[in-house]
Design a protein around this motif. Structure first.
Motif, short mmCIF file in Angstrom:
data_model
loop_
_atom_site.label_atom_id
_atom_site.label_comp_id
_atom_site.label_asym_id
_atom_site.label_seq_id
_atom_site.Cartn_x
_atom_site.Cartn_y
_atom_site.Cartn_z
N ASN A 9 0.83 -1.21 0.00
CA ASN A 9 0.00 0.00 0.00
C ASN A 9 0.86 1.26 0.00
N ARG A 10 1.94 1.25 0.77
CA ARG A 10 2.80 2.43 0.81
C ARG A 10 3.45 2.67 -0.55
N SER A 11 3.92 1.64 -1.16
CA SER A 11 4.55 1.81 -2.47
C SER A 11 3.54 2.24 -3.51
N THR A 12 2.31 1.75 -3.42
CA THR A 12 1.27 2.16 -4.37
C THR A 12 0.95 3.63 -4.22
N PHE A 13 0.81 4.09 -2.97
CA PHE A 13 0.51 5.50 -2.73
C PHE A 13 1.66 6.39 -3.21
N GLY A 14 2.89 6.00 -2.90
CA GLY A 14 4.03 6.81 -3.31
C GLY A 14 4.18 6.89 -4.81
N THR A 15 3.97 5.75 -5.48
CA THR A 15 4.10 5.74 -6.94
C THR A 15 3.02 6.59 -7.60
N CYS A 17 1.32 9.02 -6.24
CA CYS A 17 1.50 10.42 -5.88
C CYS A 17 2.60 11.06 -6.74
N LYS A 18 3.72 10.37 -6.93
CA LYS A 18 4.79 10.91 -7.76
C LYS A 18 4.34 11.08 -9.21
N THR A 19 3.58 10.10 -9.71
CA THR A 19 3.11 10.20 -11.10
C THR A 19 2.19 11.39 -11.29
N CYS A 20 1.24 11.57 -10.38
CA CYS A 20 0.29 12.70 -10.49
C CYS A 20 1.02 14.04 -10.35
N LEU A 21 1.96 14.11 -9.43
CA LEU A 21 2.68 15.37 -9.23
C LEU A 21 3.51 15.73 -10.47
N ASN A 22 4.15 14.75 -11.08
CA ASN A 22 4.91 15.03 -12.30
C ASN A 22 4.00 15.48 -13.44
N LEU A 23 2.84 14.84 -13.54
CA LEU A 23 1.90 15.23 -14.60
C LEU A 23 1.37 16.65 -14.37
N GLU A 83 6.18 20.66 -6.60
CA GLU A 83 7.60 20.30 -6.56
C GLU A 83 8.08 20.07 -5.13
N PHE A 84 7.54 20.86 -4.21
CA PHE A 84 7.91 20.70 -2.81
C PHE A 84 7.44 19.36 -2.24
N VAL A 85 6.19 19.00 -2.57
CA VAL A 85 5.65 17.71 -2.09
C VAL A 85 6.35 16.54 -2.79
N LEU A 86 6.66 16.71 -4.07
CA LEU A 86 7.33 15.64 -4.82
C LEU A 86 8.69 15.30 -4.22
N ALA A 87 9.37 16.29 -3.73
CA ALA A 87 10.68 16.04 -3.12
C ALA A 87 10.57 15.36 -1.77
N HIS A 124 -7.00 13.70 -8.87
CA HIS A 124 -6.43 12.41 -8.48
C HIS A 124 -5.59 12.57 -7.21
N LEU A 125 -4.86 13.66 -7.12
CA LEU A 125 -4.09 13.91 -5.90
C LEU A 125 -5.02 14.08 -4.69
N ARG A 126 -6.13 14.76 -4.90
CA ARG A 126 -7.06 14.95 -3.78
C ARG A 126 -7.63 13.61 -3.31
N ASN A 127 -7.91 12.72 -4.26
CA ASN A 127 -8.41 11.39 -3.88
C ASN A 127 -7.35 10.59 -3.11
N LEU A 128 -6.10 10.74 -3.54
CA LEU A 128 -5.03 10.05 -2.83
C LEU A 128 -4.88 10.59 -1.40
N PHE A 129 -4.96 11.91 -1.24
CA PHE A 129 -4.85 12.49 0.10
C PHE A 129 -6.08 12.19 0.95
N THR A 130 -7.21 11.96 0.30
CA THR A 130 -8.41 11.57 1.06
C THR A 130 -8.24 10.19 1.67
N THR A 131 -7.72 9.25 0.88
CA THR A 131 -7.47 7.91 1.41
C THR A 131 -6.34 7.90 2.45
N LYS A 132 -5.43 8.86 2.34
CA LYS A 132 -4.29 8.89 3.26
C LYS A 132 -4.64 9.56 4.59
N TYR A 133 -5.30 10.73 4.52
CA TYR A 133 -5.53 11.53 5.73
C TYR A 133 -6.99 11.61 6.16
#
Length: 320
Positions: A9-15, A17-23, A83-87, A124-133
């Motif tokens: 799950n952690r790797s899925t969220f990180g992957t 999140c990085k993909t959405c942030l780059n896009l 960029e700040f969150v991606l790092a 998509h980022l908002r949905n990821l943060f919803t499942t996270k927080y």
């Protein structure tokens, strides 16, 4: 087994999140280039409006320029936060709660997701943060609660509130100065300094001037006055006028018939008196109504004379 699932799950969220942030970052760069060219064209059009004296159009179009500038500024802030969150995605991955140093960036991204339709990756980022927080964290950022931590500048830039007159005048002066346009801003300053109450007062006075009542003595007014009267009264007045034309008010026959009619029919006598009162209380300039009043008055005098003659006749009969 549970450790493997959590790792997955952690790797899925990180992957994700990085993909959405780059896009988001790459899309913002493309949109910024496109909107900057569009903004340059809009400023050139504004110069043409100022040179040709079309200040009324310039005062309206300047709002579009301000809106485009605000969107560009908001895109720049969102790009920096992404960029700040991606790092720091590894930190976000490990911690269950939102880190304090990333709270402003993540909350601002969530807030911008519902107001930047050109950036669907933010959803998509908002949905990821919803499942996270959790939903409460996301709702606090969307509703701008006191502890949300959304950046104030991005709130101002993405606001739907109309720009003030001072900001519009400032942009117009900056455009005129940039393109060396000789423009007298006194009329525009006076227009922007007008208050909403002043505009309402001006419109109300114009409405009063247009809708001022005009009272004239015309046949149309007489017809309207006649329509307001009951049909029975109108017919009785017309009959009295016709009778006055056929007979003279001073003739004994006419007076006798009038007296007999009023004596045998008390309702008619009351009707004549009420007709006379109504005709006196409702003035009209029509000739027909004036003739009717004269006829009613003559008939009243004739009836009074007839009553006096009848009284004299009764006195003579009783004395004999």
């Amino acid at each position: 087994m549970s450790s493997l699932n959590s790792l997955f799950n952690r790797s899925t969220f990180g992957t994700k999140c990085k993909t959405c942030l780059n896009l988001v970052i790459s899309r913002i760069k493309l949109l910024r280039n496109r909107r900057e060219l569009q903004l340059i064209n809009m400023r050139k059009e504004m110069v043409q409006y100022l040179q040709t004296g079309q200040e009324s159009i310039a005062r309206i179009r300047v709002e579009h320029i301000i809106r485009e500038q605000n969107i560009l500024a908001a895109y720049e802030i969102v790009e920096l936060f992404c960029e700040f969150v991606l790092a720091r995605v590894p930190i976000v991955e490990v911690q269950k709660e939102c880190p304090i140093e990333l709270r402003e960036a993540i909350s601002s991204i969530i807030f911008a997701s519902g107001r930047c339709s050109d950036l669907p990756e933010l959803m998509h980022l908002r949905n990821l943060f919803t499942t996270k927080y959790g939903k409460e964290f996301v709702a606090g950022a969307m509703e701008l609660r006191p502890d949300s931590g959304v950046n104030r500048t991005i709130i101002e830039k993405l606001s739907v509130k109309a720009p003030s007159g001072e900001s519009k005048l400032k942009v117009l002066k900056a455009i005129a100065q940039e393109y060396n346009v000789e423009w007298d801003s006194s009329n525009t300053e006076a227009e922007f300094n007008k208050k909403y109450e002043d505009l309402l007062d001006g419109s109300a006075s114009s409405v009063h001037q247009v809708q001022a009542p005009v009272i004239e003595s015309s046949p149309v007014a007489a017809a309207a006055a006649s329509r307001d009267k009951p049909p029975a009264l109108i017919s009785s007045v017309e009959d009295a006028g016709k009778q006055q034309v056929r007979e003279s008010p001073s003739s004994p026959a006419g007076g006798g018939r009038t007296y007999a009619a009023t004596k045998t029919n008390p309702a008619a006598q009351e009707h004549h008196s009420s007709t006379e009162e109504i005709s006196r209380s409702s003035p009209s300039s029509s000739d027909a109504l004036e003739k009717a009043r004269a006829a009613i008055a003559a008939a009243t005098r004739a009836s009074a004379a007839a009553r006096a003659a009848a009284e004299l006749a009764k006195v003579k009969i009783t004395s004999q």
